[in-house]
Design a protein around this motif. Structure first.
Motif, PDB file in Angstrom:
ATOM      1  N   ARG A 172     -19.483 -41.310 -27.259  1.00 14.66           N
ATOM      2  CA  ARG A 172     -20.456 -40.251 -27.000  1.00 14.66           C
ATOM      3  C   ARG A 172     -21.626 -40.408 -27.969  1.00 14.66           C
ATOM      4  O   ARG A 172     -21.418 -40.688 -29.134  1.00 14.66           O
ATOM      5  CB  ARG A 172     -19.848 -38.867 -27.249  1.00 14.66           C
ATOM      6  N   THR A 182     -24.248 -37.855 -29.186  1.00 14.15           N
ATOM      7  CA  THR A 182     -24.485 -36.414 -29.094  1.00 14.15           C
ATOM      8  C   THR A 182     -25.951 -36.060 -28.869  1.00 14.15           C
ATOM      9  O   THR A 182     -26.849 -36.847 -29.181  1.00 14.15           O
ATOM     10  CB  THR A 182     -23.992 -35.709 -30.377  1.00 14.15           C
ATOM     11  N   TYR A 183     -26.174 -34.877 -28.346  1.00 18.90           N
ATOM     12  CA  TYR A 183     -27.503 -34.307 -28.115  1.00 18.90           C
ATOM     13  C   TYR A 183     -28.391 -35.181 -27.238  1.00 18.90           C
ATOM     14  O   TYR A 183     -29.565 -35.398 -27.527  1.00 18.90           O
ATOM     15  CB  TYR A 183     -28.201 -33.994 -29.453  1.00 18.90           C
ATOM     16  N   ARG A 184     -27.807 -35.720 -26.182  1.00 16.47           N
ATOM     17  CA  ARG A 184     -28.555 -36.492 -25.176  1.00 16.47           C
ATOM     18  C   ARG A 184     -29.288 -37.705 -25.756  1.00 16.47           C
ATOM     19  O   ARG A 184     -30.403 -38.019 -25.343  1.00 16.47           O
ATOM     20  CB  ARG A 184     -29.542 -35.583 -24.437  1.00 16.47           C
ATOM     21  N   ARG A 185     -28.676 -38.339 -26.736  1.00 19.12           N
ATOM     22  CA  ARG A 185     -29.329 -39.503 -27.353  1.00 19.12           C
ATOM     23  C   ARG A 185     -28.694 -40.817 -26.914  1.00 19.12           C
ATOM     24  O   ARG A 185     -28.760 -41.816 -27.636  1.00 19.12           O
ATOM     25  CB  ARG A 185     -29.272 -39.366 -28.880  1.00 19.12           C
ATOM     26  N   GLU A 186     -28.097 -40.832 -25.711  1.00 20.59           N
ATOM     27  CA  GLU A 186     -27.426 -42.043 -25.248  1.00 20.59           C
ATOM     28  C   GLU A 186     -28.388 -43.219 -25.086  1.00 20.59           C
ATOM     29  O   GLU A 186     -28.047 -44.355 -25.418  1.00 20.59           O
ATOM     30  CB  GLU A 186     -26.630 -41.794 -23.957  1.00 20.59           C
ATOM     31  N   ARG A 238     -24.295 -36.940 -19.318  1.00 20.94           N
ATOM     32  CA  ARG A 238     -24.972 -36.897 -20.608  1.00 20.94           C
ATOM     33  C   ARG A 238     -24.032 -37.306 -21.728  1.00 20.94           C
ATOM     34  O   ARG A 238     -22.843 -36.969 -21.716  1.00 20.94           O
ATOM     35  CB  ARG A 238     -25.516 -35.489 -20.876  1.00 20.94           C
ATOM     36  N   ASN A 239     -24.565 -38.043 -22.685  1.00 25.10           N
ATOM     37  CA  ASN A 239     -23.892 -38.456 -23.917  1.00 25.10           C
ATOM     38  C   ASN A 239     -22.907 -39.611 -23.760  1.00 25.10           C
ATOM     39  O   ASN A 239     -22.364 -40.061 -24.749  1.00 25.10           O
ATOM     40  CB  ASN A 239     -23.172 -37.275 -24.591  1.00 25.10           C
ATOM     41  N   TYR A 252     -24.856 -40.196 -34.835  1.00 24.73           N
ATOM     42  CA  TYR A 252     -24.566 -39.391 -33.654  1.00 24.73           C
ATOM     43  C   TYR A 252     -23.699 -40.099 -32.624  1.00 24.73           C
ATOM     44  O   TYR A 252     -23.415 -39.564 -31.563  1.00 24.73           O
ATOM     45  CB  TYR A 252     -25.865 -38.879 -33.008  1.00 24.73           C
TER      46      TYR A 252
END
Length: 178
Positions: free
Chosen positions: A14, A16-20, A58-59, A79
């Motif tokens: 993962r 986190t916080y949509r930073r994929e 997401r993630n 993250y």
């Protein structure tokens, strides 16, 4: 364990916080393989329809590397976290053949693919099948009825992480695996 005898495996992770997508850029800089399932979505921006390629879930990031390399990069990218199996507490490692099958389907960015969380589907009720023709020839999965679709679909699952249901496939192109 020394890094010389480690083999590359697929890690489910993962960001986190949509930073994929940020994580993917950093992983690619480190020459590590990675995959994020993506899909085209149409949204309206400033009154115009815009079709953009966005992450399906997401993630979620799959990283293909030796465990020591992942650990090293993970210490730099704070993250980025391992996804663990809720029952055993072990990090989820995806077998190469499962990941190749998943990438072959999810990597097409087909609009007709449906994605599910593992708990949304009961794959034990379906039939194991192989696709014999068309875009997904050679792929194996479970043939069953999924919510959001009128007909039965072939589903490919990565245990405990994600499942993808393919577009409708004509029954003549499916053979049952004994």
């Amino acid at each position: 364990m020394g890094t010389d005898n480690e083999i590359e495996v697929w890690h489910a992770m993962r960001a986190t916080y949509r930073r994929e997508l940020d994580a993917v850029h950093l992983l690619e800089k480190e020459n590590l393989g990675c995959f994020v399932p993506m899909q085209y979505k149409v949204s309206i921006r400033k009154g115009k329809k815009v079709r953009a390629l966005v992450p399906v879930i997401r993630n979620l990031v799959f990283v293909h590397a030796r465990p020591s390399d992942v650990q090293r990069v993970k210490s730099q990218i704070t993250y980025l976290q391992y996804i663990t199996d809720t029952r055993s507490g072990q990090k989820i490692v995806v077998p190469d053949h499962e990941m190749q099958r998943f990438i072959a389907v999810a990597g097409t960015y087909n609009d007709h693919l449906l994605y599910f969380q593992p708990e949304e589907l009961n794959l034990s009720r379906g039939t194991r099948v192989r696709i014999t023709g068309g875009d997904f020839a050679g792929q194996e999965g479970v043939f069953l009825k999924v919510k959001g679709a009128r007909d039965r679909r072939v589903v490919i699952e990565i245990q405990g992480v994600i499942a993808v249901a393919m577009a409708t496939i004509h029954p003549d192109l499916i053979e049952v695996i004994k």
